[in-house]
Structure formats: structure tokens, C-alpha cells
Write an enzyme that holds these catalytic residues in place. Structure first.
Site, PDB file in Angstrom:
ATOM      1  N   GLU A  69       7.016 -21.872   7.994  1.00  0.00           N
ATOM      2  CA  GLU A  69       7.284 -20.979   9.110  1.00  0.00           C
ATOM      3  C   GLU A  69       8.245 -21.596  10.121  1.00  0.00           C
ATOM      4  O   GLU A  69       8.817 -20.904  10.958  1.00  0.00           O
ATOM      5  CB  GLU A  69       5.996 -20.540   9.802  1.00  0.00           C
ATOM      6  CG  GLU A  69       5.314 -21.585  10.651  1.00  0.00           C
ATOM      7  CD  GLU A  69       4.123 -20.988  11.396  1.00  0.00           C
ATOM      8  OE1 GLU A  69       4.147 -21.021  12.638  1.00  0.00           O
ATOM      9  OE2 GLU A  69       3.191 -20.480  10.748  1.00  0.00           O
ATOM     10  N   GLU A 118       0.810  -1.223   0.000  1.00  0.00           N
ATOM     11  CA  GLU A 118       0.000   0.000   0.000  1.00  0.00           C
ATOM     12  C   GLU A 118       0.843   1.273   0.000  1.00  0.00           C
ATOM     13  O   GLU A 118       0.320   2.370  -0.225  1.00  0.00           O
ATOM     14  CB  GLU A 118      -0.939  -0.002   1.205  1.00  0.00           C
ATOM     15  CG  GLU A 118      -2.047  -1.047   1.086  1.00  0.00           C
ATOM     16  CD  GLU A 118      -3.001  -1.045   2.254  1.00  0.00           C
ATOM     17  OE1 GLU A 118      -2.615  -0.566   3.343  1.00  0.00           O
ATOM     18  OE2 GLU A 118      -4.134  -1.518   2.091  1.00  0.00           O
TER      19      GLU A 118
END
Length: 294
Positions: A111, A80
Site C-alpha cells: 500500500e 457482485e
């Protein structure tokens, strides 16, 4: 020691035995605690922003590393910044365990791979700032990235919701917003995720302000990628200068769609080329350019 995010919340033990409205109220009650938890860590967040400003001004970059919800929030924040602040590609980089595939669905074991985090951090240099995001404060992928970043000489930051995060020794700055047990035990997409979103919002927005990508509280480095944003650019120029829509459109066209030189032109009467030169001399800061032209 178990992270607070994994513990059962005594306030929501009967959440499956009440009505819809009551469930929503319980969730909202817990959400209301997040802003207070983030407020407590503003001193550490301040250090992270100042370190990021120093890194960027020194030619470095900002890197986010996370897995699962933490990684997705990092990708969202970095993505963004381009349309909102016209951030150069690669200045703020988000690394998500498992890559693009893991954005949409869980990828097994990524992960848990320290080696994966270290590999993704291979491009980090000593000029950079590296932020690891791990709600529990123990994600191996983030550990690998922080270790590699520290070895490269980068400044390291940990964003977590565990005040006793095992990864804390790997970070120069620890931002631990203690959001406590989740509404649903271990579901860190809830309060911990909300805290991380708030911290990233505050971090990146403040960084952009410090780098001169706003004027007052207006987005003056906006990139018009659609009709809505083009209209917003005209409104920003009008609000900032008092000029009518036609004058704003003319100035923006003369500036090849760049809002900052159009703004300086309208505020000072300086021709667009001179306005652009003043901005370049001011490292993009509108306020500095205006002061020099006054």
C-alpha cells in the site's frame, strides 16, 4: 495533519472496561453516525455516478483502486455486479494493492508503493472513470493510480473519510464522508469501511439503474448461477407480469434463460425474437422497449 480516522474517540475511551453489551452498544452508536455522514456527500456522489454513466456510454470502463479494507471492499463490489446485473466482464474493474494474495492477508509495503498503483493503472484510458479509495486520504498506492489515471486523461474520484485528504488535489471529484474517530483508533475497517461500502453500494447500484439494468425496482439483468437465483428469476417475472409460474418458466426457456426478453414477451405478447430486437434497439432498457412496442 492526522486523519480523523487515526484520532482517539472520546466516546469510547473506557470501551475495554465495560461489559459485552455495553461494548456492542458503543460500536452500534458509532455505526449509527455513518449514514448521516454519507448523506452529506450525495451531491459529490451524484457527480461521480453521472461521470461513470458518461464514461460507460462512451465505451470506457470504471476502475476501483484501494489497499487493505478499501481494496477488499472494492473487489467485493465489482464481483457482485456480474450475478446481480449481468455486467460485462471488465466493465467495472477492482484493483487491490498486492493482488489476490493481499485479499486474505496483509502483504508488506504494497500500500506504500506509488509505483505499484501506477503500474496497476497502466490500462486506464482517457475514456475511463477511476475511483481511488483511501480512508485516510493518503495511501501512496492510490496516489500512484490517481496520478497515472489523470495523466491518461481519465476522470478521477477519491472516496475517503478525511475531509482534508492529502490526495484530494489528484481527484476531479472528492467524496469525503466525515465519519470521525473510530471506535478503536485507526481501525478503518469500522466506520470508514462501512461508509465506503455504503458509497460503493449506492454508486454501483445507481450506475446500473441509469444503464437500464433494472425495471422499476426489479433486477431484470440477473444471471442465474444457482438454484436460488433461478427461482428468483421466475418470481421476478411473476411479480412484474402477473403470469403464473408455468407461463414464466415457459417464457424464460424460450428466451434461453434471459430474463429481459422473457419479461417484454410476457408484458406485450411480442414474440421472443422481436422482444430481443426491441431491447437491442433500446440499448437494453426495458421501459424504452415497452414504450416502443406499446
Amino acid at each position: 495533519m492526522t486523519s480523523p480516522t487515526e484520532q482517539r474517540n472520546p466516546r469510547t475511551l473506557a470501551i475495554d472496561a465495560v461489559g459485552t453489551s455495553e461494548i456492542l452498544q458503543l460500536v452500534n452508536n458509532e455505526d449509527a453516525l455513518v449514514a448521516g455522514a454519507v448523506s452529506v456527500v450525495i451531491p459529490e456522489l451524484t457527480k461521480a455516478v453521472d461521470a461513470a454513466v458518461e464514461a460507460v456510454r462512451g465505451g470506457g470502463r470504471v476502475h476501483y483502486f484501494g489497499a487493505g479494507t478499501s481494496g477488499r471492499l472494492a473487489v467485493l463490489d465489482a464481483a457482485e455486479l456480474l450475478p446481480t446485473f449481468h455486467v460485462p466482464d471488465g466493465l467495472v474493474v477492482a484493483h487491490h494493492a498486492g493482488g489476490m494474495e493481499a485479499l486474505l492477508r496483509a502483504v508488506e509495503n504494497v500500500e506504500d508503493s506509488e509505483a505499484g498503483g501506477a503500474s496497476d493503472a497502466a490500462a486506464v484510458t482517457g475514456q475511463d472513470l477511476v475511483i481511488g479509495l483511501a480512508a485516510s486520504g493518503s495511501t501512496p498506492y492510490v496516489a500512484g493510480a490517481l496520478k497515472a489515471a489523470r495523466a491518461a486523461g481519465a476522470t478521477t474520484v477519491l472516496v475517503t473519510s478525511n475531509p482534508d485528504a492529502p490526495l484530494a488535489p489528484l481527484a476531479d471529484i472528492v467524496i469525503a464522508a466525515d465519519t470521525g474517530p473510530e471506535v478503536i483508533a485507526g481501525s478503518t475497517r469500522l466506520k470508514a469501511g462501512t461508509a465506503q461500502k455504503m458509497i460503493l453500494n449506492a454508486f454501483s447500484t445507481t450506475l446500473m439503474i441509469k444503464l437500464g439494468r433494472t425495471w422499476s425496482n426489479l433486477m431484470v439483468d440477473l444471471v442465474a448461477t444457482n438454484k436460488k437465483l433461478r427461482g428468483r428469476m421466475i418470481r421476478i417475472l411473476g411479480e412484474a407480469t402477473g403470469a403464473d409460474e408455468a407461463a414464466c418458466e415457459t417464457a424464460l426457456a424460450a428466451a434461453d434463460g434471459e430474463l429481459k426478453p422473457a419479461l417484454v414477451h410476457l408484458l406485450t405478447g411480442t414474440p421472443i425474437p422481436a422482444a430481443r430486437a426491441a431491447l437491442e434497439a433500446a440499448h437494453g432498457r426495458v421501459a424504452t422497449a415497452l414504450a416502443e412496442l406499446a
